[in-house]
Scaffold this motif. Structure first.
Motif, short mmCIF file in Angstrom:
data_model
loop_
_atom_site.label_atom_id
_atom_site.label_comp_id
_atom_site.label_asym_id
_atom_site.label_seq_id
_atom_site.Cartn_x
_atom_site.Cartn_y
_atom_site.Cartn_z
N HIS A 122 0.80 -1.36 0.00
CA HIS A 122 0.00 -0.10 0.07
C HIS A 122 1.02 1.14 -0.12
CE1 HIS A 122 0.35 -0.92 4.43
NE2 HIS A 122 0.70 0.31 4.53
N THR A 123 0.09 2.27 -0.21
CA THR A 123 0.95 3.63 -0.29
C THR A 123 0.39 4.59 0.58
OG1 THR A 123 1.33 3.26 -2.73
CG2 THR A 123 1.55 5.60 -1.88
N ILE A 124 1.53 5.27 1.25
CA ILE A 124 1.09 6.67 2.10
C ILE A 124 1.43 7.60 1.15
CG2 ILE A 124 1.63 7.73 4.31
CD1 ILE A 124 2.72 4.96 5.35
N LEU A 125 0.43 8.73 1.17
CA LEU A 125 0.76 9.92 0.63
C LEU A 125 1.21 10.98 1.66
CD1 LEU A 125 1.05 12.03 -1.58
CD2 LEU A 125 -1.63 12.07 -1.36
N VAL A 126 2.39 11.62 1.75
CA VAL A 126 2.70 12.72 2.45
C VAL A 126 2.90 14.06 1.74
CG1 VAL A 126 4.76 13.56 4.08
CG2 VAL A 126 4.20 10.87 3.85
N THR A 127 2.01 15.02 2.38
CA THR A 127 1.92 16.21 1.82
C THR A 127 2.01 17.36 2.73
OG1 THR A 127 -0.67 16.48 1.85
CG2 THR A 127 0.59 15.43 -0.08
N THR A 128 2.87 18.50 2.35
CA THR A 128 3.14 19.73 3.12
C THR A 128 2.06 20.57 2.76
OG1 THR A 128 4.71 20.49 1.64
CG2 THR A 128 5.42 19.27 3.41
N ALA A 144 5.08 21.86 6.96
CA ALA A 144 6.36 21.24 6.83
C ALA A 144 7.14 20.83 8.12
CB ALA A 144 7.44 21.94 5.77
N VAL A 145 6.80 21.84 9.05
CA VAL A 145 7.68 21.67 10.42
C VAL A 145 6.84 20.73 11.27
CG1 VAL A 145 8.32 22.79 12.52
CG2 VAL A 145 8.35 24.10 10.27
N GLN A 146 5.66 20.70 11.02
CA GLN A 146 4.67 19.57 11.61
C GLN A 146 5.04 18.05 11.26
OE1 GLN A 146 0.88 21.14 10.92
NE2 GLN A 146 0.33 21.87 13.09
N THR A 170 -1.73 15.54 10.57
CA THR A 170 -3.08 14.96 10.12
C THR A 170 -3.22 13.75 9.41
OG1 THR A 170 -4.03 17.30 10.25
CG2 THR A 170 -5.29 15.48 9.14
N VAL A 171 -3.71 12.75 10.05
CA VAL A 171 -3.64 11.59 9.29
C VAL A 171 -5.19 11.23 9.07
CG1 VAL A 171 -3.14 9.03 9.63
CG2 VAL A 171 -1.83 10.78 10.93
N GLU A 172 -5.26 10.84 7.48
CA GLU A 172 -6.55 10.51 6.94
C GLU A 172 -6.32 9.02 6.26
OE1 GLU A 172 -8.09 14.25 4.67
OE2 GLU A 172 -5.97 14.55 4.69
N ASN A 192 -6.27 5.41 6.62
CA ASN A 192 -5.96 4.07 7.66
C ASN A 192 -5.12 4.66 8.67
OD1 ASN A 192 -4.87 1.98 9.23
ND2 ASN A 192 -4.32 0.79 7.35
N THR A 193 -5.86 5.24 9.84
CA THR A 193 -5.10 6.02 10.88
C THR A 193 -4.15 4.99 11.88
OG1 THR A 193 -6.83 5.62 12.31
CG2 THR A 193 -6.84 7.70 11.12
N SER A 194 -4.38 3.72 11.55
CA SER A 194 -3.29 3.00 12.23
C SER A 194 -1.74 2.93 11.99
CB SER A 194 -3.60 1.59 12.37
OG SER A 194 -3.73 0.84 11.00
N LEU A 195 -1.58 3.53 10.51
CA LEU A 195 -0.41 3.70 9.91
C LEU A 195 0.57 4.32 10.68
CD1 LEU A 195 -1.19 3.26 6.26
CD2 LEU A 195 -0.35 1.49 7.85
N ILE A 196 0.28 5.42 11.45
CA ILE A 196 0.84 6.42 12.12
C ILE A 196 1.76 5.59 13.21
CG2 ILE A 196 -0.74 7.31 13.72
CD1 ILE A 196 2.23 9.30 12.16
#
Length: 256
Positions: free
Chosen positions: A180-186, A223-225, A238-240, A242-246
């Motif tokens: 699966h893929t996690i998208l990370v965006t600032t 970006a700092v967060q 902010t996690v949208e 599948n929140t268990s991935l954090i």
């Protein structure tokens, strides 16, 4: 793995974060625990960071006999550990400025930039993250972005080093039975990374995922967060989805 900043940007970040680390360590006191690295006292944090600065200097100077264990012990035993820390920073900065751009030094991340820029970048982020640890020791808890002095540009660059370099190593632990893929965006600098997990090493691409690869989770924030969260020094993303991935990130993407 491209860099976002210049050599002088990295040297400036190293110098600034080194001063922050030193001052926060003095305020916290040598025996204070470090909430972001609970196995350490402030003295151990300072000794670790000073050892890493000396190790980086030795790599740039092609000094293969540098003994990291002896260097760490020297920091623990130093009569004035904070002066010892400052000496290491000063020597590293002078070395970075004196080293030729085409130096053939060792690096340890895949697709790394040229060695001089690699070491400047690595030590800028190493010192910045550990300055956050020292601030945490003064607070007795994980800090918020408003309690540290990190620019968005430096933070975005540090996210890229982590996502494109550290977690893609074969020895990194971040894995998933189901791909699966996690998208990370600032939110503020406009950067994005697609982090593909599977049973093989992570594959990170810069930008949004392809049309056929729908992310199961999105980590977003300034970006700092994100910098503090992904380096496991805060809980600000902010996690949208599948929140268990954090939580998986916390356990498998831990870098000291």
């Amino acid at each position: 793995m491209s860099t976002h900043l210049t050599l002088e940007d990295y040297v400036a970040a190293l110098t600034t974060s080194g001063a922050t680390l030193r001052d926060a360590a003095r305020d916290a006191g040598p025996r204070a625990r470090v909430p972001t690295c609970p196995e350490w006292t402030v003295t151990e944090l300072v000794a670790h960071q000073g050892m890493v600065h000396r190790w980086a200097t030795a790599n740039l100077r092609a000094e293969p006999d540098h003994d990291t264990e002896r260097s760490y012990a020297e920091g623990i035993a130093a009569p004035d550990p904070l002066s010892w820390l400052s000496e290491g920073i000063d020597t590293l900065v002078a070395t970075l400025r004196a080293t030729p751009e085409d130096v053939a030094a060792k690096v340890f991340l895949r697709n790394a930039p040229a060695p001089l820029l690699f070491w400047a970048r690595r030590q800028a982020h190493e010192t910045t993250i550990h300055s956050v640890d020292a601030v945490a020791a003064t607070l007795g808890r994980w800090p918020s972005p408003s309690e540290v002095s990190i620019t968005p540009d430096l933070a975005a660059d540090g996210i890229d080093e982590l996502l494109s370099g550290f977690i893609t190593r074969r020895k990194a632990q971040l894995r998933s039975r189901e791909p699966h893929t996690i998208l990370v965006t600032t939110d503020d600098t406009g950067h994005a990374w697609s982090v593909r997990l599977s049973q093989e090493p992570v594959v990170t691409t810069v930008g949004e995922p392809g049309a056929t690869d729908t992310p199961v989770s999105r980590f977003s924030g300034t970006a700092v967060q994100l910098y503090l969260t992904l380096w496991n020094r805060a809980d600000e993303a902010t996690v949208e989805g599948n929140t268990s991935l954090i939580e998986q990130w916390r356990s498998q993407a831990r870098i000291i």
